[in-house]
Design a protein around this motif. Structure first.
Motif, PDB file in Angstrom:
ATOM      1  N   SER A 270      21.826  -4.633  16.583  1.00 22.07           N
ATOM      2  CA  SER A 270      22.796  -5.549  15.969  1.00 22.07           C
ATOM      3  C   SER A 270      23.384  -4.960  14.697  1.00 22.07           C
ATOM      4  CB  SER A 270      22.145  -6.899  15.664  1.00 22.07           C
ATOM      5  OG  SER A 270      21.562  -7.442  16.809  1.00 22.07           O
ATOM      6  N   CYS A 271      23.675  -3.672  14.711  1.00 19.97           N
ATOM      7  CA  CYS A 271      24.248  -3.021  13.536  1.00 19.97           C
ATOM      8  C   CYS A 271      25.724  -3.360  13.372  1.00 19.97           C
ATOM      9  CB  CYS A 271      24.051  -1.513  13.608  1.00 19.97           C
ATOM     10  SG  CYS A 271      24.972  -0.715  14.934  1.00 19.97           S
ATOM     11  N   MET A 272      26.356  -3.882  14.393  1.00 21.90           N
ATOM     12  CA  MET A 272      27.739  -4.344  14.389  1.00 21.90           C
ATOM     13  C   MET A 272      28.777  -3.228  14.281  1.00 21.90           C
ATOM     14  SD  MET A 272      27.323  -7.677  14.450  1.00 21.90           S
ATOM     15  CE  MET A 272      28.472  -8.730  13.648  1.00 21.90           C
ATOM     16  N   LEU A 273      28.382  -1.969  14.435  1.00 22.70           N
ATOM     17  CA  LEU A 273      29.362  -0.884  14.360  1.00 22.70           C
ATOM     18  C   LEU A 273      30.389  -0.980  15.485  1.00 22.70           C
ATOM     19  CD1 LEU A 273      27.297   2.246  13.342  1.00 22.70           C
ATOM     20  CD2 LEU A 273      29.105   1.140  12.066  1.00 22.70           C
ATOM     21  N   CYS A 274      29.926  -1.303  16.678  1.00 26.50           N
ATOM     22  CA  CYS A 274      30.854  -1.386  17.815  1.00 26.50           C
ATOM     23  C   CYS A 274      31.885  -2.490  17.598  1.00 26.50           C
ATOM     24  CB  CYS A 274      30.090  -1.595  19.111  1.00 26.50           C
ATOM     25  SG  CYS A 274      28.994  -3.023  19.097  1.00 26.50           S
ATOM     26  N   ALA A 275      31.443  -3.634  17.080  1.00 27.61           N
ATOM     27  CA  ALA A 275      32.373  -4.747  16.859  1.00 27.61           C
ATOM     28  C   ALA A 275      33.353  -4.428  15.736  1.00 27.61           C
ATOM     29  CB  ALA A 275      31.592  -6.014  16.530  1.00 27.61           C
ATOM     30  N   ARG A 276      32.895  -3.716  14.703  1.00 32.95           N
ATOM     31  CA  ARG A 276      33.774  -3.378  13.591  1.00 32.95           C
ATOM     32  C   ARG A 276      34.809  -2.327  13.967  1.00 32.95           C
ATOM     33  NH1 ARG A 276      29.855  -1.611   9.496  1.00 32.95           N
ATOM     34  NH2 ARG A 276      28.229  -2.861  10.402  1.00 32.95           N
ATOM     35  N   GLU A 277      34.438  -1.390  14.815  1.00 32.52           N
ATOM     36  CA  GLU A 277      35.345  -0.305  15.171  1.00 32.52           C
ATOM     37  C   GLU A 277      36.281  -0.650  16.323  1.00 32.52           C
ATOM     38  OE1 GLU A 277      35.753   2.563  13.542  1.00 32.52           O
ATOM     39  OE2 GLU A 277      34.270   1.893  12.093  1.00 32.52           O
ATOM     40  N   CYS A 278      36.019  -1.723  17.033  1.00 29.53           N
ATOM     41  CA  CYS A 278      36.848  -2.099  18.181  1.00 29.53           C
ATOM     42  C   CYS A 278      38.257  -2.465  17.716  1.00 29.53           C
ATOM     43  CB  CYS A 278      36.220  -3.273  18.920  1.00 29.53           C
ATOM     44  SG  CYS A 278      37.190  -3.807  20.338  1.00 29.53           S
ATOM     45  N   PRO A 279      39.289  -1.763  18.204  1.00 31.04           N
ATOM     46  CA  PRO A 279      40.655  -2.076  17.758  1.00 31.04           C
ATOM     47  C   PRO A 279      41.166  -3.419  18.275  1.00 31.04           C
ATOM     48  CG  PRO A 279      40.679  -0.302  19.363  1.00 31.04           C
ATOM     49  CD  PRO A 279      39.246  -0.613  19.084  1.00 31.04           C
TER      50      PRO A 279
ATOM     51  N   PHE B  59      22.693   4.105  18.538  1.00 30.59           N
ATOM     52  CA  PHE B  59      21.416   3.893  19.195  1.00 30.59           C
ATOM     53  C   PHE B  59      21.501   3.949  20.719  1.00 30.59           C
ATOM     54  CE2 PHE B  59      21.364   1.675  15.134  1.00 30.59           C
ATOM     55  CZ  PHE B  59      20.316   2.343  14.535  1.00 30.59           C
ATOM     56  N   ASP B  60      22.600   4.438  21.256  1.00 29.92           N
ATOM     57  CA  ASP B  60      22.814   4.552  22.700  1.00 29.92           C
ATOM     58  C   ASP B  60      22.536   3.230  23.415  1.00 29.92           C
ATOM     59  OD1 ASP B  60      23.627   7.171  22.584  1.00 29.92           O
ATOM     60  OD2 ASP B  60      21.599   7.960  22.836  1.00 29.92           O
ATOM     61  N   ALA B  61      23.195   2.185  22.953  1.00 31.54           N
ATOM     62  CA  ALA B  61      23.053   0.885  23.594  1.00 31.54           C
ATOM     63  C   ALA B  61      24.219   0.597  24.538  1.00 31.54           C
ATOM     64  CB  ALA B  61      22.967  -0.219  22.540  1.00 31.54           C
ATOM     65  N   LEU B  62      25.334   1.297  24.392  1.00 34.52           N
ATOM     66  CA  LEU B  62      26.507   1.082  25.234  1.00 34.52           C
ATOM     67  C   LEU B  62      26.804   2.333  26.049  1.00 34.52           C
ATOM     68  CD1 LEU B  62      28.803  -0.715  22.647  1.00 34.52           C
ATOM     69  CD2 LEU B  62      27.515  -1.764  24.500  1.00 34.52           C
ATOM     70  N   PHE B  63      27.158   2.123  27.322  1.00 35.61           N
ATOM     71  CA  PHE B  63      27.444   3.224  28.237  1.00 35.61           C
ATOM     72  C   PHE B  63      28.597   2.825  29.146  1.00 35.61           C
ATOM     73  CE2 PHE B  63      22.974   3.726  27.262  1.00 35.61           C
ATOM     74  CZ  PHE B  63      22.876   5.080  27.011  1.00 35.61           C
ATOM     75  N   TRP B  64      29.242   3.838  29.732  1.00 37.23           N
ATOM     76  CA  TRP B  64      30.221   3.587  30.799  1.00 37.23           C
ATOM     77  C   TRP B  64      29.458   3.444  32.107  1.00 37.23           C
ATOM     78  CZ3 TRP B  64      34.803   2.014  29.855  1.00 37.23           C
ATOM     79  CH2 TRP B  64      35.534   2.492  28.771  1.00 37.23           C
ATOM     80  N   SER B  65      29.688   2.367  32.794  1.00 32.44           N
ATOM     81  CA  SER B  65      29.111   2.150  34.116  1.00 32.44           C
ATOM     82  C   SER B  65      30.199   2.404  35.154  1.00 32.44           C
ATOM     83  CB  SER B  65      28.606   0.713  34.233  1.00 32.44           C
ATOM     84  OG  SER B  65      28.223   0.428  35.555  1.00 32.44           O
ATOM     85  N   PRO B  66      29.859   2.967  36.303  1.00 25.94           N
ATOM     86  CA  PRO B  66      30.888   3.218  37.309  1.00 25.94           C
ATOM     87  C   PRO B  66      31.351   1.954  38.051  1.00 25.94           C
ATOM     88  CG  PRO B  66      28.770   3.932  38.117  1.00 25.94           C
ATOM     89  CD  PRO B  66      28.566   3.515  36.700  1.00 25.94           C
ATOM     90  N   GLU B  67      30.780   0.814  37.748  1.00 29.53           N
ATOM     91  CA  GLU B  67      31.165  -0.438  38.408  1.00 29.53           C
ATOM     92  C   GLU B  67      32.605  -0.783  38.054  1.00 29.53           C
ATOM     93  OE1 GLU B  67      31.186  -3.653  40.678  1.00 29.53           O
ATOM     94  OE2 GLU B  67      29.435  -2.363  40.530  1.00 29.53           O
ATOM     95  N   PHE B  68      33.420  -1.008  39.050  1.00 28.42           N
ATOM     96  CA  PHE B  68      34.820  -1.358  38.790  1.00 28.42           C
ATOM     97  C   PHE B  68      35.236  -2.625  39.514  1.00 28.42           C
ATOM     98  CE2 PHE B  68      34.744   1.282  42.488  1.00 28.42           C
ATOM     99  CZ  PHE B  68      35.654   0.704  43.354  1.00 28.42           C
ATOM    100  N   GLU B  69      34.366  -3.210  40.294  1.00 27.48           N
ATOM    101  CA  GLU B  69      34.701  -4.425  41.042  1.00 27.48           C
ATOM    102  C   GLU B  69      34.169  -5.648  40.306  1.00 27.48           C
ATOM    103  OE1 GLU B  69      32.794  -3.359  44.677  1.00 27.48           O
ATOM    104  OE2 GLU B  69      34.679  -2.759  45.584  1.00 27.48           O
ATOM    105  N   TYR B  70      34.812  -6.026  39.222  1.00 28.69           N
ATOM    106  CA  TYR B  70      34.381  -7.193  38.463  1.00 28.69           C
ATOM    107  C   TYR B  70      35.557  -8.125  38.187  1.00 28.69           C
ATOM    108  CZ  TYR B  70      36.032  -4.315  34.597  1.00 28.69           C
ATOM    109  OH  TYR B  70      36.780  -3.523  33.784  1.00 28.69           O
ATOM    110  N   ALA B  71      36.494  -8.157  39.100  1.00 26.72           N
ATOM    111  CA  ALA B  71      37.663  -9.013  38.950  1.00 26.72           C
ATOM    112  C   ALA B  71      37.262 -10.487  39.028  1.00 26.72           C
ATOM    113  CB  ALA B  71      38.689  -8.700  40.033  1.00 26.72           C
TER     114      ALA B  71
END
Length: 174
Positions: A53-62, A112-124
């Motif tokens: 919960s360091c919030m770096l991802c939320a702060r850097e998200c454009p 902390f390697d908590a976020l990754f790209w997943s190959p899942e693309f069928e989430y419509a």
């Protein structure tokens, strides 16, 4: 004028005939699953245990499409006379994929390697409001994240490692 028009027309019709005889490169997507590259980008996955919960991802998200809620908890001291430690506990981690532009900045800045790209693309979804995915759904996609590719044996050594293994030149001087 017709002497220039007829050869061009015949050349174009010959190209069209060649293309009609060649096999197609299209796939029937819903019936046949596509062959995706090994590290294709689909959706952002979360490994909840790694998130502090360091919030770096939320702060850097454009787009400001990441929502994080957390609280602090104290752990008792490990031994008598020690002090209690505080750590963040993740209550909510959500990504609104209707706003996300899939830039990957959140994945790059996560220390902390908590976020990754997943190959899942069928989430419509049929409703745009259902594109707000919470941590349980993001965690399901983490299981599909492929392992990183092996290191190249022929690659140059990292500068940090090379500098650490280099002998100290000052020791030889008097």
């Amino acid at each position: 004028m017709t002497e220039r028009f007829v050869p061009g027309l015949l050349k174009g019709m010959a190209t069209t005939a060649r293309q009609l005889a060649s096999p197609t490169h299209t796939h029937e997507y819903p019936d046949v699953a596509p062959d995706l590259p090994a590290r294709s980008r689909g959706v952002i996955a979360l490994v909840e245990q790694n998130c502090t919960s360091c919030m770096l991802c939320a702060r850097e998200c454009p787009d400001w499409c990441i929502y994080i809620d957390s609280h602090k908890e104290e752990t008792p001291p490990e031994r008598e006379g020690g002090r209690a430690r505080q750590h963040n506990v993740l209550d909510r981690f959500a990504i609104d994929f209707s706003l996300c532009m899939y830039c990957g900045i959140c994945i790059e800045v996560c220390p902390f390697d908590a976020l990754f790209w997943s190959p899942e693309f069928e989430y419509a979804e049929t409703d745009i409001r259902d594109l707000l995915h919470e941590k349980d759904r993001l965690g399901e996609w983490a299981a599909q994240v492929p392992p990183p590719p092996p290191l190249d044996e022929r690659a140059a050594e990292a500068p940090e490692i090379a500098a650490a293994e280099k002998p100290d030149r000052r020791r030889g001087r008097r």
